[in-house]
Design a protein around this motif. Structure first.
Motif, PDB file in Angstrom:
ATOM      1  N   PRO A   1      81.629  71.442  49.550  1.00  0.00           N
ATOM      2  CA  PRO A   1      80.973  72.306  50.534  1.00  0.00           C
ATOM      3  C   PRO A   1      79.515  72.556  50.173  1.00  0.00           C
ATOM      4  O   PRO A   1      79.163  72.640  48.997  1.00  0.00           O
ATOM      5  CB  PRO A   1      81.785  73.596  50.462  1.00  0.00           C
ATOM      6  N   ALA A   2      78.711  72.645  51.195  1.00  0.00           N
ATOM      7  CA  ALA A   2      77.296  72.991  51.018  1.00  0.00           C
ATOM      8  C   ALA A   2      77.068  74.321  51.730  1.00  0.00           C
ATOM      9  O   ALA A   2      77.769  74.640  52.689  1.00  0.00           O
ATOM     10  CB  ALA A   2      76.409  71.905  51.619  1.00  0.00           C
ATOM     11  N   PRO A   3      76.109  75.087  51.262  1.00  0.00           N
ATOM     12  CA  PRO A   3      75.799  76.337  51.962  1.00  0.00           C
ATOM     13  C   PRO A   3      75.459  76.065  53.424  1.00  0.00           C
ATOM     14  O   PRO A   3      74.957  74.989  53.773  1.00  0.00           O
ATOM     15  CB  PRO A   3      74.580  76.869  51.209  1.00  0.00           C
ATOM     16  N   GLU A   4      75.735  77.035  54.270  1.00  0.00           N
ATOM     17  CA  GLU A   4      75.536  76.847  55.716  1.00  0.00           C
ATOM     18  C   GLU A   4      74.105  76.438  56.064  1.00  0.00           C
ATOM     19  O   GLU A   4      73.885  75.544  56.857  1.00  0.00           O
ATOM     20  CB  GLU A   4      75.914  78.122  56.467  1.00  0.00           C
TER      21      GLU A   4
ATOM     22  N   SER B   1      69.191  74.016  51.685  1.00  0.00           N
ATOM     23  CA  SER B   1      67.879  73.384  51.568  1.00  0.00           C
ATOM     24  C   SER B   1      68.100  71.907  51.221  1.00  0.00           C
ATOM     25  O   SER B   1      69.214  71.495  50.869  1.00  0.00           O
ATOM     26  CB  SER B   1      67.064  74.053  50.469  1.00  0.00           C
ATOM     27  N   GLU B   2      67.044  71.133  51.290  1.00  0.00           N
ATOM     28  CA  GLU B   2      67.147  69.717  50.927  1.00  0.00           C
ATOM     29  C   GLU B   2      67.589  69.562  49.478  1.00  0.00           C
ATOM     30  O   GLU B   2      68.375  68.679  49.145  1.00  0.00           O
ATOM     31  CB  GLU B   2      65.816  69.000  51.168  1.00  0.00           C
TER      32      GLU B   2
ATOM     33  N   VAL C   1      74.606  68.525  46.090  1.00  0.00           N
ATOM     34  CA  VAL C   1      75.973  68.249  46.540  1.00  0.00           C
ATOM     35  C   VAL C   1      76.207  66.737  46.570  1.00  0.00           C
ATOM     36  O   VAL C   1      77.224  66.250  46.078  1.00  0.00           O
ATOM     37  CB  VAL C   1      76.237  68.884  47.927  1.00  0.00           C
ATOM     38  N   MET C   2      75.259  66.012  47.126  1.00  0.00           N
ATOM     39  CA  MET C   2      75.400  64.552  47.209  1.00  0.00           C
ATOM     40  C   MET C   2      75.442  63.922  45.816  1.00  0.00           C
ATOM     41  O   MET C   2      76.181  62.964  45.583  1.00  0.00           O
ATOM     42  CB  MET C   2      74.273  63.957  48.053  1.00  0.00           C
ATOM     43  N   ASP C   3      74.673  64.463  44.885  1.00  0.00           N
ATOM     44  CA  ASP C   3      74.677  63.960  43.512  1.00  0.00           C
ATOM     45  C   ASP C   3      76.048  64.171  42.871  1.00  0.00           C
ATOM     46  O   ASP C   3      76.587  63.275  42.221  1.00  0.00           O
ATOM     47  CB  ASP C   3      73.586  64.648  42.690  1.00  0.00           C
TER      48      ASP C   3
END
Length: 68
Positions: free
Chosen positions: A44-47, A50-51, A57-59
């Motif tokens: 999950p990423a924050p709503e 930021s980039e 998250v992708m890392d």
């Protein structure tokens, strides 16, 4: 020549049309060899991420893929 391989992905296919498409793709590949699908959890990423947060998250997802 028979090719065996692994398809790595992030997350599960949630929609029926996605699952059907994947099944069709694997059916077509099956004439060339056996394949397995390994999926890692999508994190999950924050709503309003930021980039930099998205990259983090992708890392982490990428590292999970590399473990396989």
């Amino acid at each position: 020549m028979s090719v065996n391989g692994t398809i790595l992905c992030v997350g599960k296919l949630k929609e029926k049309w996605q699952q059907q498409g994947c099944a069709e793709y694997l059916k077509r590949l099956s004439r060339y060899g056996k394949y397995e699908i390994i999926s890692v959890d999508d994190l999950p990423a924050p709503e309003r991420a930021s980039e930099a947060q998205i990259r983090q998250v992708m890392d982490r997802e990428g590292r999970a893929l590399l473990r396989h």
